[in-house]
Design a protein around this motif. Sequence first.
Motif, PDB file in Angstrom:
ATOM      1  N   ASP A 264       0.825  -1.204   0.000  1.00  0.00           N
ATOM      2  CA  ASP A 264       0.000   0.000   0.000  1.00  0.00           C
ATOM      3  C   ASP A 264       0.860   1.255   0.000  1.00  0.00           C
ATOM      4  OD1 ASP A 264      -2.120  -1.650   0.012  1.00  0.00           O
ATOM      5  OD2 ASP A 264      -2.916  -1.090   1.970  1.00  0.00           O
ATOM      6  N   SER A 265       1.953   1.227   0.736  1.00  0.00           N
ATOM      7  CA  SER A 265       2.850   2.389   0.741  1.00  0.00           C
ATOM      8  C   SER A 265       3.447   2.622  -0.641  1.00  0.00           C
ATOM      9  CB  SER A 265       3.967   2.174   1.769  1.00  0.00           C
ATOM     10  OG  SER A 265       3.432   2.032   3.072  1.00  0.00           O
ATOM     11  N   GLN A 266       3.789   1.518  -1.338  1.00  0.00           N
ATOM     12  CA  GLN A 266       4.326   1.662  -2.693  1.00  0.00           C
ATOM     13  C   GLN A 266       3.273   2.202  -3.649  1.00  0.00           C
ATOM     14  OE1 GLN A 266       7.411   1.354  -3.604  1.00  0.00           O
ATOM     15  NE2 GLN A 266       6.976   1.827  -5.750  1.00  0.00           N
ATOM     16  N   LEU A 267       2.029   1.778  -3.457  1.00  0.00           N
ATOM     17  CA  LEU A 267       0.952   2.282  -4.310  1.00  0.00           C
ATOM     18  C   LEU A 267       0.732   3.780  -4.107  1.00  0.00           C
ATOM     19  CD1 LEU A 267      -1.688  -0.591  -4.060  1.00  0.00           C
ATOM     20  CD2 LEU A 267      -0.269   0.007  -6.013  1.00  0.00           C
ATOM     21  N   VAL A 268       0.901   4.245  -2.864  1.00  0.00           N
ATOM     22  CA  VAL A 268       0.782   5.677  -2.607  1.00  0.00           C
ATOM     23  C   VAL A 268       1.843   6.441  -3.393  1.00  0.00           C
ATOM     24  CG1 VAL A 268       0.937   7.467  -0.841  1.00  0.00           C
ATOM     25  CG2 VAL A 268      -0.280   5.354  -0.358  1.00  0.00           C
ATOM     26  N   ILE A 269       3.047   5.875  -3.429  1.00  0.00           N
ATOM     27  CA  ILE A 269       4.126   6.521  -4.194  1.00  0.00           C
ATOM     28  C   ILE A 269       3.763   6.570  -5.673  1.00  0.00           C
ATOM     29  CG2 ILE A 269       6.529   6.304  -4.908  1.00  0.00           C
ATOM     30  CD1 ILE A 269       7.121   5.064  -2.187  1.00  0.00           C
ATOM     31  N   GLU A 270       3.268   5.440  -6.208  1.00  0.00           N
ATOM     32  CA  GLU A 270       2.907   5.404  -7.623  1.00  0.00           C
ATOM     33  C   GLU A 270       1.734   6.326  -7.934  1.00  0.00           C
ATOM     34  OE1 GLU A 270       2.113   1.393  -8.544  1.00  0.00           O
ATOM     35  OE2 GLU A 270       4.174   0.690  -8.223  1.00  0.00           O
ATOM     36  N   PHE A 272       0.846   9.236  -6.352  1.00  0.00           N
ATOM     37  CA  PHE A 272       1.045  10.669  -6.168  1.00  0.00           C
ATOM     38  C   PHE A 272       2.438  11.152  -6.579  1.00  0.00           C
ATOM     39  CE2 PHE A 272      -2.101   9.374  -2.952  1.00  0.00           C
ATOM     40  CZ  PHE A 272      -3.169  10.111  -3.421  1.00  0.00           C
ATOM     41  N   LYS A 273       3.277  10.270  -7.100  1.00  0.00           N
ATOM     42  CA  LYS A 273       4.606  10.697  -7.517  1.00  0.00           C
ATOM     43  C   LYS A 273       4.481  11.646  -8.694  1.00  0.00           C
ATOM     44  CE  LYS A 273       9.043   8.937  -9.111  1.00  0.00           C
ATOM     45  NZ  LYS A 273       9.806   7.725  -9.495  1.00  0.00           N
ATOM     46  N   SER A 274       5.076  12.838  -8.587  1.00  0.00           N
ATOM     47  CA  SER A 274       4.946  13.847  -9.636  1.00  0.00           C
ATOM     48  C   SER A 274       6.038  13.739 -10.687  1.00  0.00           C
ATOM     49  CB  SER A 274       4.985  15.245  -9.006  1.00  0.00           C
ATOM     50  OG  SER A 274       6.255  15.497  -8.416  1.00  0.00           O
ATOM     51  N   GLY A 275       7.184  13.193 -10.329  1.00  0.00           N
ATOM     52  CA  GLY A 275       8.289  13.124 -11.275  1.00  0.00           C
ATOM     53  C   GLY A 275       9.219  14.316 -11.210  1.00  0.00           C
ATOM     54  N   PHE A 276       8.863  15.340 -10.430  1.00  0.00           N
ATOM     55  CA  PHE A 276       9.740  16.496 -10.285  1.00  0.00           C
ATOM     56  C   PHE A 276      10.861  16.189  -9.302  1.00  0.00           C
ATOM     57  CE2 PHE A 276       5.627  18.681 -11.295  1.00  0.00           C
ATOM     58  CZ  PHE A 276       6.015  19.076 -12.564  1.00  0.00           C
ATOM     59  N   GLU A 277      11.957  16.918  -9.479  1.00  0.00           N
ATOM     60  CA  GLU A 277      13.072  16.797  -8.544  1.00  0.00           C
ATOM     61  C   GLU A 277      12.868  17.768  -7.384  1.00  0.00           C
ATOM     62  OE1 GLU A 277      16.687  17.417 -10.569  1.00  0.00           O
ATOM     63  OE2 GLU A 277      16.497  15.619 -11.837  1.00  0.00           O
ATOM     64  N   PRO A 278      13.358  17.424  -6.207  1.00  0.00           N
ATOM     65  CA  PRO A 278      13.229  18.347  -5.066  1.00  0.00           C
ATOM     66  C   PRO A 278      13.957  19.646  -5.360  1.00  0.00           C
ATOM     67  CG  PRO A 278      13.872  16.151  -4.323  1.00  0.00           C
ATOM     68  CD  PRO A 278      13.994  16.161  -5.819  1.00  0.00           C
ATOM     69  N   PRO A 279      13.533  20.756  -4.763  1.00  0.00           N
ATOM     70  CA  PRO A 279      14.211  22.045  -5.012  1.00  0.00           C
ATOM     71  C   PRO A 279      15.622  22.042  -4.461  1.00  0.00           C
ATOM     72  CG  PRO A 279      12.615  22.245  -3.235  1.00  0.00           C
ATOM     73  CD  PRO A 279      12.415  20.893  -3.820  1.00  0.00           C
ATOM     74  N   GLY A 280      16.483  22.733  -5.174  1.00  0.00           N
ATOM     75  CA  GLY A 280      17.867  22.815  -4.742  1.00  0.00           C
ATOM     76  C   GLY A 280      18.080  23.886  -3.693  1.00  0.00           C
ATOM     77  N   ASP A 281      19.314  24.003  -3.259  1.00  0.00           N
ATOM     78  CA  ASP A 281      19.640  25.009  -2.246  1.00  0.00           C
ATOM     79  C   ASP A 281      19.559  26.408  -2.855  1.00  0.00           C
ATOM     80  OD1 ASP A 281      20.102  22.954  -0.539  1.00  0.00           O
ATOM     81  OD2 ASP A 281      22.280  22.917  -0.905  1.00  0.00           O
ATOM     82  N   ILE A 282      19.139  27.358  -2.036  1.00  0.00           N
ATOM     83  CA  ILE A 282      19.055  28.755  -2.451  1.00  0.00           C
ATOM     84  C   ILE A 282      20.368  29.444  -2.083  1.00  0.00           C
ATOM     85  CG2 ILE A 282      17.825  30.929  -2.143  1.00  0.00           C
ATOM     86  CD1 ILE A 282      15.351  29.311  -1.480  1.00  0.00           C
TER      87      ILE A 282
END
Length: 634
Positions: A264-270, A272-282
Amino acid sequence: MSWGTELWDQFDNLEKHTQWGIDVLEKFIKFVKERTEIELSYAKQLRNLSKKYQPKKNSKEEEEYRYTSTRAFLATLNEMNDYAGQHEVISENMTSLITGELTRYVQELKQERKSHFHDGRKAQQHIETCWKQLEASKRRFERDCKEADRAQQYFEKMDADINVTKADVEKARQQAQLRHQMAEDSKAEYSSTLQKFNSEQHDHYYTHIPNIFQKIQEMEERRIVRIGESMKTFAEVDRQVIPIIGKCLDEITKAAESIDHKNDSQLVIEAFKSGFEPPGDIDFEDFTQPMKRTVSESSLSNSRGDGKSELKFGGKSKGKLWPFIKKNKSPKQQKEPLSHRFNEFMTSKPKIHCFRSLKRGQTQSLYIHKELMKRTLGTPTCAIEAREYVLSLKLGAGPEDFSHLPPEQRRKKLQQKVDELNKDIQKEMDQRDALTKMKDVYIKNPQMGDAASVDHRLAELGQNIEKLRLEAQKFEGWLAEVEGRLPMRNEQARRQSGLYEAQNTSAVNSCAQDRESSPDGSYTEEQSQETEMKVPATDFDDEFDDEEPLPTIGTCKALYTFEGQNEGTISVAEGEMLYVIEEDKGDGWTRIRRNEDEEGYVPTSYVEVYLDKNAKGLRVLGVKQAASSNSEEN
């Protein structure tokens, strides 16, 4: 021990007792009937409960049942439905085996009881009649004896009286003799009647009544046995469904044990996964040098080098701003919480910053800029994108190509749509094959049917298949675009976007500076007026300001071959599929397109038009051309 000998004088009590026994049996029948009603009501409530929590078809709830926990709950609902069915079986069996049978038995029992007690009353009436005859004979004998005595005394008195004539004396003597004869006759009759009564009475109390009471006793014992058997059946009906109910409960337990929290946890990832990378450092921005403010690497413009930035669609920025972060004007200003900024995005009116001029020729430039913003800063980047993105998640609605979704979710939706269309195509092809075989049979055996009767249906199936294939190609093109198998846009769009980036770097930089200097971190109408784009007039601008190609509003199939020899017309071959870009306006001509370079008018009667419901242009054409160009280059 027999009722006939022990209870020979309890006829009335036996009648009351047997009536009480029938009442008890009817009370048990009523009890079982109410139990069956309870079982039916309970089963109905269980079924309604199971139906209430079943997922609705074609609803969002149906998608939630891909998790193991919700599938286990669905299995529980199904088993409860079967569980309710067993209670219905209990009700049906009790009704047929107990209520129905006992009701018929009670009717038979009442008839039998009525017959037995009728015979008993008849025997009592007979013995009472014999008793009355005996009493009458006895009284008559007593009366005749008394009259004979009085006649004898009268004769003796007349015989002793000297004054009475001899004739009177003789008459008195004859009268006395007559009375004595009558008394003797009455005595004989009384004796005979008494013997007969004694015989009848003996038969009554030792033969008739015992037999009748014995039958009544057997009837009562059968009633007692029958109610006992019914009670056993009452228990057996429940016992018979216990294994099935136990199986239902075992299935519920099995469903509960099948829950996999990791899956079920893996299904949640599949899901709602957006495919974007996390934001980098400012990067740190040095405010100690007010005249030379350093712009962070993750901002809209890059001040390194010679002041010119080259933004590319395919490149990934080293650092992406978090979509809802608000910049502070000064170090003293406190940061607003993320929820406040989110609410501001949802409630604020959308503003198109630095791109207020939306002329027909500039629509594609705006689209290119928005794509540039998305790929540089992530999705969403501003109030417009944030509100559209969140509303699309809330309402579950969006464009046909699912472009409002993140890449991963869009890929899944497109793949699902392609699979559904392929299934529909296969279904239509199976129907077409079946009709083709039927037509062949009709051709070989005309007596079985008319072969021409299926031609219309075959034509409809062919049109449906062609529509579905075009639809599938459209979604496959979008899917290929998402998965990176094909270029996102054609060469002309890339050239336009590259020139646009080179010409508008200063405008983008000024927009970024305005955003930093704004108190709330957003643009305003006044600032956007001062920072309008100023693009130098070039040959590209002349080409870009030209009228955009009309979007496709459907497809058409050429019914006949048409040789387009006049200016503005286009030649088509019979059976060719083309795109419709303009409907017939009453002049008998329809504007169609074969590709980007070939379009024109054909007679409306020469084509069969299929308009899209949403009148939205197909994007598969550009994808096909890009794919063909890539294959030629390779």
